[in-house]
Motif scaffolding. Structure first.
Motif, PDB file in Angstrom:
ATOM      1  N   VAL A  97      35.009  35.474-101.919  1.00 37.88           N
ATOM      2  CA  VAL A  97      33.862  35.577-102.865  1.00 37.88           C
ATOM      3  C   VAL A  97      33.289  34.408-103.402  1.00 37.88           C
ATOM      4  CG1 VAL A  97      34.990  37.804-103.654  1.00 37.88           C
ATOM      5  CG2 VAL A  97      35.776  35.706-104.908  1.00 37.88           C
ATOM      6  N   GLY A  98      34.117  33.224-103.114  1.00 37.74           N
ATOM      7  CA  GLY A  98      33.498  32.015-104.006  1.00 37.74           C
ATOM      8  C   GLY A  98      34.031  31.947-105.132  1.00 37.74           C
ATOM      9  N   ILE A  99      33.640  30.818-106.004  1.00 46.06           N
ATOM     10  CA  ILE A  99      33.910  30.982-107.454  1.00 46.06           C
ATOM     11  C   ILE A  99      33.311  31.611-108.254  1.00 46.06           C
ATOM     12  CG2 ILE A  99      34.683  29.257-109.332  1.00 46.06           C
ATOM     13  CD1 ILE A  99      35.367  27.091-106.920  1.00 46.06           C
ATOM     14  N   ASN A 100      33.556  32.673-108.526  1.00 42.19           N
ATOM     15  CA  ASN A 100      32.586  33.886-109.134  1.00 42.19           C
ATOM     16  C   ASN A 100      33.110  33.843-110.678  1.00 42.19           C
ATOM     17  OD1 ASN A 100      34.979  34.978-108.860  1.00 42.19           O
ATOM     18  ND2 ASN A 100      34.368  37.176-108.428  1.00 42.19           N
ATOM     19  N   ALA A 101      33.437  32.863-111.162  1.00 45.19           N
ATOM     20  CA  ALA A 101      33.796  32.778-112.582  1.00 45.19           C
ATOM     21  C   ALA A 101      33.258  31.236-113.054  1.00 45.19           C
ATOM     22  CB  ALA A 101      35.215  32.799-112.623  1.00 45.19           C
ATOM     23  N   PRO A 102      33.133  31.335-114.394  1.00 43.37           N
ATOM     24  CA  PRO A 102      32.496  29.729-114.913  1.00 43.37           C
ATOM     25  C   PRO A 102      33.621  28.854-114.470  1.00 43.37           C
ATOM     26  CG  PRO A 102      32.644  31.559-116.693  1.00 43.37           C
ATOM     27  CD  PRO A 102      33.144  32.280-115.545  1.00 43.37           C
ATOM     28  N   TRP A 103      33.304  27.804-114.467  1.00 43.84           N
ATOM     29  CA  TRP A 103      34.537  26.581-114.001  1.00 43.84           C
ATOM     30  C   TRP A 103      35.260  26.329-115.045  1.00 43.84           C
ATOM     31  CZ3 TRP A 103      35.322  24.066-109.820  1.00 43.84           C
ATOM     32  CH2 TRP A 103      34.346  24.175-108.560  1.00 43.84           C
ATOM     33  N   GLY A 104      35.271  26.633-116.271  1.00 45.67           N
ATOM     34  CA  GLY A 104      36.355  26.540-117.395  1.00 45.67           C
ATOM     35  C   GLY A 104      37.322  27.825-116.910  1.00 45.67           C
ATOM     36  N   THR A 105      36.982  28.806-116.765  1.00 49.52           N
ATOM     37  CA  THR A 105      37.666  29.982-116.499  1.00 49.52           C
ATOM     38  C   THR A 105      38.714  29.934-115.243  1.00 49.52           C
ATOM     39  OG1 THR A 105      36.312  31.537-117.566  1.00 49.52           O
ATOM     40  CG2 THR A 105      37.886  32.517-116.269  1.00 49.52           C
ATOM     41  N   PHE A 106      37.977  29.279-114.052  1.00 48.20           N
ATOM     42  CA  PHE A 106      38.760  28.932-112.808  1.00 48.20           C
ATOM     43  C   PHE A 106      39.684  27.865-113.074  1.00 48.20           C
ATOM     44  CE2 PHE A 106      38.977  26.357-109.061  1.00 48.20           C
ATOM     45  CZ  PHE A 106      39.072  27.349-108.171  1.00 48.20           C
ATOM     46  N   ILE A 107      39.269  26.729-113.698  1.00 51.30           N
ATOM     47  CA  ILE A 107      40.191  25.789-114.141  1.00 51.30           C
ATOM     48  C   ILE A 107      41.423  26.227-114.967  1.00 51.30           C
ATOM     49  CG2 ILE A 107      40.536  23.482-115.105  1.00 51.30           C
ATOM     50  CD1 ILE A 107      37.759  22.836-113.754  1.00 51.30           C
ATOM     51  N   SER A 108      41.131  26.928-115.957  1.00 50.07           N
ATOM     52  CA  SER A 108      42.133  27.471-116.794  1.00 50.07           C
ATOM     53  C   SER A 108      43.137  28.154-116.226  1.00 50.07           C
ATOM     54  CB  SER A 108      41.469  28.223-117.839  1.00 50.07           C
ATOM     55  OG  SER A 108      42.551  28.814-118.727  1.00 50.07           O
ATOM     56  N   HIS A 109      42.709  29.345-115.385  1.00 54.03           N
ATOM     57  CA  HIS A 109      43.740  30.243-114.681  1.00 54.03           C
ATOM     58  C   HIS A 109      44.670  29.514-113.813  1.00 54.03           C
ATOM     59  CE1 HIS A 109      41.094  34.241-115.318  1.00 54.03           C
ATOM     60  NE2 HIS A 109      41.465  33.362-116.406  1.00 54.03           N
ATOM     61  N   ASN A 110      43.933  28.563-112.994  1.00 53.61           N
ATOM     62  CA  ASN A 110      44.827  27.707-111.932  1.00 53.61           C
ATOM     63  C   ASN A 110      45.447  26.827-112.662  1.00 53.61           C
ATOM     64  OD1 ASN A 110      43.839  28.546-109.179  1.00 53.61           O
ATOM     65  ND2 ASN A 110      41.726  28.418-110.040  1.00 53.61           N
ATOM     66  N   TYR A 111      45.086  26.218-113.735  1.00 54.29           N
ATOM     67  CA  TYR A 111      45.908  25.160-114.697  1.00 54.29           C
ATOM     68  C   TYR A 111      47.281  25.983-114.981  1.00 54.29           C
ATOM     69  CZ  TYR A 111      47.830  22.714-118.464  1.00 54.29           C
ATOM     70  OH  TYR A 111      48.843  21.781-119.350  1.00 54.29           O
ATOM     71  N   PHE A 112      47.170  27.193-115.487  1.00 55.55           N
ATOM     72  CA  PHE A 112      48.397  27.941-115.837  1.00 55.55           C
ATOM     73  C   PHE A 112      48.986  28.443-114.702  1.00 55.55           C
ATOM     74  CE2 PHE A 112      45.756  28.754-119.840  1.00 55.55           C
ATOM     75  CZ  PHE A 112      46.741  28.050-120.679  1.00 55.55           C
ATOM     76  N   LEU A 113      48.541  28.817-113.576  1.00 55.40           N
ATOM     77  CA  LEU A 113      49.421  29.064-112.447  1.00 55.40           C
ATOM     78  C   LEU A 113      50.086  27.699-111.752  1.00 55.40           C
ATOM     79  CD1 LEU A 113      46.989  31.275-110.440  1.00 55.40           C
ATOM     80  CD2 LEU A 113      49.223  32.131-110.995  1.00 55.40           C
ATOM     81  N   PHE A 114      49.323  26.842-111.805  1.00 53.77           N
ATOM     82  CA  PHE A 114      50.056  25.866-111.372  1.00 53.77           C
ATOM     83  C   PHE A 114      51.129  25.237-112.164  1.00 53.77           C
ATOM     84  CE2 PHE A 114      50.716  21.023-110.612  1.00 53.77           C
ATOM     85  CZ  PHE A 114      50.988  21.041-109.390  1.00 53.77           C
ATOM     86  N   GLY A 115      51.040  25.193-113.619  1.00 61.48           N
ATOM     87  CA  GLY A 115      52.004  25.032-114.584  1.00 61.48           C
ATOM     88  C   GLY A 115      53.155  25.642-114.507  1.00 61.48           C
ATOM     89  N   ALA A 116      53.086  27.132-114.330  1.00 58.36           N
ATOM     90  CA  ALA A 116      54.228  27.947-114.050  1.00 58.36           C
ATOM     91  C   ALA A 116      55.139  27.681-112.915  1.00 58.36           C
ATOM     92  CB  ALA A 116      53.717  29.387-113.881  1.00 58.36           C
ATOM     93  N   LEU A 117      54.158  27.204-111.898  1.00 59.16           N
ATOM     94  CA  LEU A 117      54.731  26.723-110.397  1.00 59.16           C
ATOM     95  C   LEU A 117      55.904  25.478-110.832  1.00 59.16           C
ATOM     96  CD1 LEU A 117      52.327  27.459-107.730  1.00 59.16           C
ATOM     97  CD2 LEU A 117      54.953  28.104-107.780  1.00 59.16           C
ATOM     98  N   ALA A 118      55.184  24.522-111.186  1.00 62.30           N
ATOM     99  CA  ALA A 118      55.550  23.328-111.529  1.00 62.30           C
ATOM    100  C   ALA A 118      56.949  23.426-112.455  1.00 62.30           C
ATOM    101  CB  ALA A 118      54.782  22.112-112.038  1.00 62.30           C
TER     102      ALA A 118
END
Length: 170
Positions: A97-118
């Motif tokens: 779908v591409g990045i179908n969200a605002p960049w802030g939302t995309f970065i925020s969601h992935n930041y929390f996912l990566f933070g939980a993983l780390a």
């Protein structure tokens, strides 16, 4: 269909683990890793259908990451394979779908996912090292107790033998 697959996978894993079959015990971490990938695929599919990167179902992936880390004491490599794979599957939506969200939302969601993983990966590494150290210390303790009991028995035998013979004479 994805829910049925995850239920079938969970049932198969439980059957192998609880039947105490060598294959179930030997490969339990690998089974759980693949199970996490399947759950990640299911949650990513739900994210994709419910708004892509705008969907809040990414929190479900975080909960699975945290839950799997608490429940499963596994090798760090399996942790990266199973739980890191979940994040990679989540990011694979970019190709659909591409990045179908605002960049802030995309970065925020992935930041929390990566933070939980780390965070959970560091915890898994520390837990794995602690398990190894405790196992090693237990071996040292057993070696010490085996040697000390032998060293105590020898002098006690030398003391008790004359006392027993003196007690038999009276």
């Amino acid at each position: 269909i994805m829910r049925l697959v995850t239920i079938a996978e969970a049932g198969t894993m439980l059957a192998l683990l609880y039947s105490y079959r060598p294959i179930g015990l030997k490969f339990s971490s690998l089974f759980v890793s693949f199970y996490c990938l399947t759950v990640g695929l299911m949650l990513t599919t739900m994210c994709f259908k419910l708004g892509g990167f705008n969907s809040t179902y990414y929190v479900g992936i975080i909960l699975v990451i945290l839950g799997a880390t608490v429940v499963m004491p596994w090798h760090p490599a399996y942790h990266l394979f199973g739980l890191g794979g979940m994040h990679v599957i989540y990011l694979s939506q970019i190709f659909l779908v591409g990045i179908n969200a605002p960049w802030g939302t995309f970065i925020s969601h992935n930041y929390f996912l990566f933070g939980a993983l780390a965070m959970t990966f560091v915890g898994t590494v520390l837990q794995y090292r602690m398990h190894f150290l405790l196992k090693q210390k237990d071996e040292y303790k057993n070696y010490f107790l085996a040697n000390i009991s032998h060293e105590l028995k020898t002098p006690m035998t030398l003391v008790l033998a004359p006392l027993e013979s003196a007690g038999a004479e009276t």
